[in-house]
Structure formats: C-alpha cells, structure tokens
Scaffold this active site. Structure first.
Site, mmCIF file in Angstrom:
data_model
loop_
_atom_site.group_PDB
_atom_site.id
_atom_site.type_symbol
_atom_site.label_atom_id
_atom_site.label_comp_id
_atom_site.label_asym_id
_atom_site.label_seq_id
_atom_site.Cartn_x
_atom_site.Cartn_y
_atom_site.Cartn_z
ATOM 1 C CE1 TYR A 164 -4.088 1.841 0.362
ATOM 2 C CE2 TYR A 164 -2.753 3.150 1.934
ATOM 3 C CZ TYR A 164 -3.896 3.067 1.096
ATOM 4 O OH TYR A 164 -4.882 4.351 1.160
ATOM 5 C CE LYS A 168 -3.695 4.805 -1.958
ATOM 6 N NZ LYS A 168 -4.561 5.216 -2.925
HETATM 7 P P1 NAD Z 1 -13.519 2.668 0.217
HETATM 8 O O1 NAD Z 1 -13.176 1.220 0.307
HETATM 9 O O2 NAD Z 1 -14.730 3.225 1.146
HETATM 10 O O3 NAD Z 1 -14.022 3.098 -1.329
HETATM 11 C C1 NAD Z 1 -13.080 2.719 -2.572
HETATM 12 C C2 NAD Z 1 -14.022 2.593 -3.704
HETATM 13 O O4 NAD Z 1 -13.072 2.238 -4.648
HETATM 14 C C3 NAD Z 1 -15.054 1.366 -3.682
HETATM 15 O O5 NAD Z 1 -16.158 1.809 -3.809
HETATM 16 C C4 NAD Z 1 -14.354 0.237 -4.593
HETATM 17 O O6 NAD Z 1 -15.596 -0.388 -4.958
HETATM 18 C C5 NAD Z 1 -13.771 1.238 -5.616
HETATM 19 N N1 NAD Z 1 -12.770 0.279 -6.344
HETATM 20 C C6 NAD Z 1 -12.143 -0.397 -6.003
HETATM 21 N N2 NAD Z 1 -11.089 -1.009 -6.704
HETATM 22 C C7 NAD Z 1 -11.631 -0.410 -7.975
HETATM 23 C C8 NAD Z 1 -11.250 -0.739 -9.402
HETATM 24 N N3 NAD Z 1 -10.435 -1.584 -9.672
HETATM 25 N N4 NAD Z 1 -11.985 0.143 -10.253
HETATM 26 C C9 NAD Z 1 -12.931 0.875 -9.886
HETATM 27 N N5 NAD Z 1 -13.289 1.289 -8.734
HETATM 28 C C10 NAD Z 1 -12.778 0.642 -7.622
HETATM 29 O O7 NAD Z 1 -12.272 3.711 0.444
HETATM 30 P P2 NAD Z 1 -12.075 5.212 0.741
HETATM 31 O O8 NAD Z 1 -11.695 5.354 2.129
HETATM 32 O O9 NAD Z 1 -13.211 6.188 0.199
HETATM 33 O O10 NAD Z 1 -10.831 5.554 -0.207
HETATM 34 C C11 NAD Z 1 -10.537 6.196 -1.516
HETATM 35 C C12 NAD Z 1 -9.283 6.530 -1.739
HETATM 36 O O11 NAD Z 1 -8.551 7.216 -0.581
HETATM 37 C C13 NAD Z 1 -8.525 5.285 -1.850
HETATM 38 O O12 NAD Z 1 -7.637 5.477 -2.923
HETATM 39 C C14 NAD Z 1 -7.813 5.066 -0.802
HETATM 40 O O13 NAD Z 1 -6.471 4.289 -0.947
HETATM 41 C C15 NAD Z 1 -7.414 6.438 -0.231
HETATM 42 N N6 NAD Z 1 -7.199 6.642 1.159
HETATM 43 C C16 NAD Z 1 -8.112 6.464 2.221
HETATM 44 C C17 NAD Z 1 -7.715 6.679 3.478
HETATM 45 C C18 NAD Z 1 -8.879 6.574 4.626
HETATM 46 O O14 NAD Z 1 -8.423 6.630 5.792
HETATM 47 N N7 NAD Z 1 -9.895 6.081 4.414
HETATM 48 C C19 NAD Z 1 -6.751 7.238 3.876
HETATM 49 C C20 NAD Z 1 -5.600 7.367 2.983
HETATM 50 C C21 NAD Z 1 -6.095 7.202 1.342
#
Ligand code: NAD
Length: 264
Positions: A164, A168
C-alpha cells in the site's frame, strides 16, 4: 516552461470520479455537484446499485450525472470511462482518480499476486485515469484539473503496509511528473494524502478491542485510539478547492489532510 494555454481558459463543467460508490469518492461527487459540476461516476460492477442511487441524488440537486462501471486497472475500461463521459456530458474538465484498495500484509508474508493486485489498482489505475483524462483535456485545449488519491502512507511507510505504501508513494511521484508535463496545457495535477478517514476501508473486525472504528489502523500506524480521524467531507472540501479556477497556482502537490497526524 512556456505556457501555451492560459490558466484563464479553464472553467470546470464536468468531473469524473473513480471509486465513487462509497466513502471519499461518493462524498466528493456530491460536493462537486453542489459546486455546480456535472459528474460521471465510476466503480466496479458489484457497486451498480449504489452508483444508480448516487446518480439520482445528484440529479435531485439539479446537476446531470451518469455512471460507467469498470475496473480502473483495465486500459479499455478507463478509455471507455473517459470517452463515454465526453460523449454524454460534453467534456472532461476534472478527473478525480480516487479508486483504490487497502492492503495490510507485512513484507515477510507478502504474496506476489497480492502485491501485483495492489499496484495494478492503486498505481496502474491512477496512471490510466491521469493519462486518458489528460489526453481528452489536451484535445479540448482549455485546461483541466487532475487529482489522485495518495495517503499519509504515501509520505511515510508504515509496518504492514509494504504494498500500500509503495502504491501511494508511486501516486505522489506520478503526480509530480504529470504536473510538470501538463503545465503548458493549463492542467494542474495534485493528490490528496488523507490520514484516518472514516470509511469502509479502515474498518477491521478487531476495531472494538482497540478503541472503536479505525482502531486497528491507528494501532498499526503507532497512533493512540483517540488520534484524530474525520469524515470524508474533509477530503471532498480540498478537492472542491483544487477544482476551482482560483487554485491554478497549486500543482504537483500531495496535500496532507490528517488532523496533524502527519506534518511536512
Ligand atoms: P472505500 O473502500 O470506501 O472506497 C473505495 C472505492 O473504490 C470502492 O467503492 C471500491 O469498489 C472502488 N474500487 C476498488 N477497486 C476498484 C477498481 N479496480 N476500479 C474501480 N473502482 C474500484 O475507500 P475510501 O476510504 O473512500 O478510499 C478512497 C481513496 O482514498 C483510496 O484510493 C484510498 O486508498 C485513499 N485513502 C483512504 C484513506 C482512509 O483513511 N479512508 C486514507 C488514505 C488514503
């Protein structure tokens, strides 16, 4: 570097958001619709019902919206997301390459297949989203905004996050390179680097033993259970700002939104 397109050419009308069915993507889609943009939503086929519901919510706000299912790690799917948006909504002015998967495995237990899956979605998916959106924006000749999902784990590696963190950090590198390449086209390229945001991604079955939602993630990051966390609206609001014409002077950044958990 000479600028061929003036930044004043940019006026946001249509945004694409990948991974929009839930969490940060969903909140960002609603925010950009409130800001007056039409929004194309993408997620994987199993999220079709949630995407349809979000299209209806956006239309109720008076904006146009469509959804296009597809896997961001597939070149054909990303090409289709961009071309369908341009055809049905008229242009692509904003790309939010938000789709991503969480992954927790330590180096000594790392399976090559799992590593490759994380890199395919979190890195290749962002590259393809950046590339095909940029191609369309260059063709339109009036600038644009590209925004990717990095993470606090894209600033500093954490134990259990080998794949991961690698993915990132890669988003941050691509964002900087693309920002330099696309500057002459008045396209800015930035990323958000969230800390602990309360979405499904941070949930773990053992959270309750460690202080509640996000407890396991905080423990892995070396944080106390009461360390700052926030709703996805804190990410939607930074995207909302970056999309505005006045943000034209910010590019190549991965902006930490962490409640102070990480400081530059
Ligand atoms: P989440 O898991 O709630 O939502 C992610 C969405 O991406 C889901 O609806 C999933 O179905 C979709 N997805 C996954 N693989 C896919 C693919 N191959 N094609 C199209 N869609 C796909 O996660 P989130 O927390 O909303 O995260 C959104 C972004 O922010 C991610 O890239 C995550 O790594 C990043 N992020 C999140 C956090 C956190 O604390 N939540 C922190 C840092 C970074």
């Amino acid at each position: 570097m000479a600028t061929s397109v003036p930044h004043t050419a940019y006026s946001p009308r249509v945004a694409i958001i990948t991974g929009a069915a839930q969490g940060i993507g969903r909140e960002t889609a609603l925010r950009l619709a409130e800001d007056g943009l039409d929004v194309a939503l993408n997620d994987i086929p199993s999220k079709t019902k949630a995407l349809q519901g979000l299209v209806d919510e956006i239309k109720a706000k008076g904006r146009n919206s469509i959804f296009i299912v597809g896997d961001v790690s597939s070149e054909e799917d990303v090409k289709n997301i961009v071309s369908t948006t341009a055809e049905k909504l008229g242009s692509v002015d904003v790309m939010v390459a938000n789709a991503g998967i969480g992954a927790a495995a330590e180096l000594l237990e790392m399976e090559v297949a799992e590593f490759d899956r994380v890199i395919a979605i979190n890195v290749r998916g962002v590259m393809l989203s950046y590339k095909y959106a940029a191609e369309q924006m260059v063709k339109q000749g009036r600038g644009g905004r590209i925004i990717g999902a990095s993470s606090v784990l894209g600033k500093q590696g954490g134990p259990g996050f080998t794949a991961y963190s690698a993915s990132k950090f890669a988003v941050r590198g691509m964002t900087q390179a693309a920002a330099k390449e696309l500057a002459p086209h008045a396209i800015t390229v930035n990323a958000y680097a969230p800390g602990v945001i309360k979405t499904d991604m941070i949930n773990h079955p053992q959270d309750n033993e460690l202080g509640g939602p996000g407890g396991v993630l905080k423990w892995r990051l070396g944080l106390q259970p009461d360390a700052p966390d926030a709703d996805p609206s804190v990410i939607a609001s930074i995207v909302s700002y970056l999309v505005k014409p006045e943000a034209y002077f910010i590019t190549g950044q991965a902006i930490p939104v962490t409640g102070g958990v990480y400081m530059e």
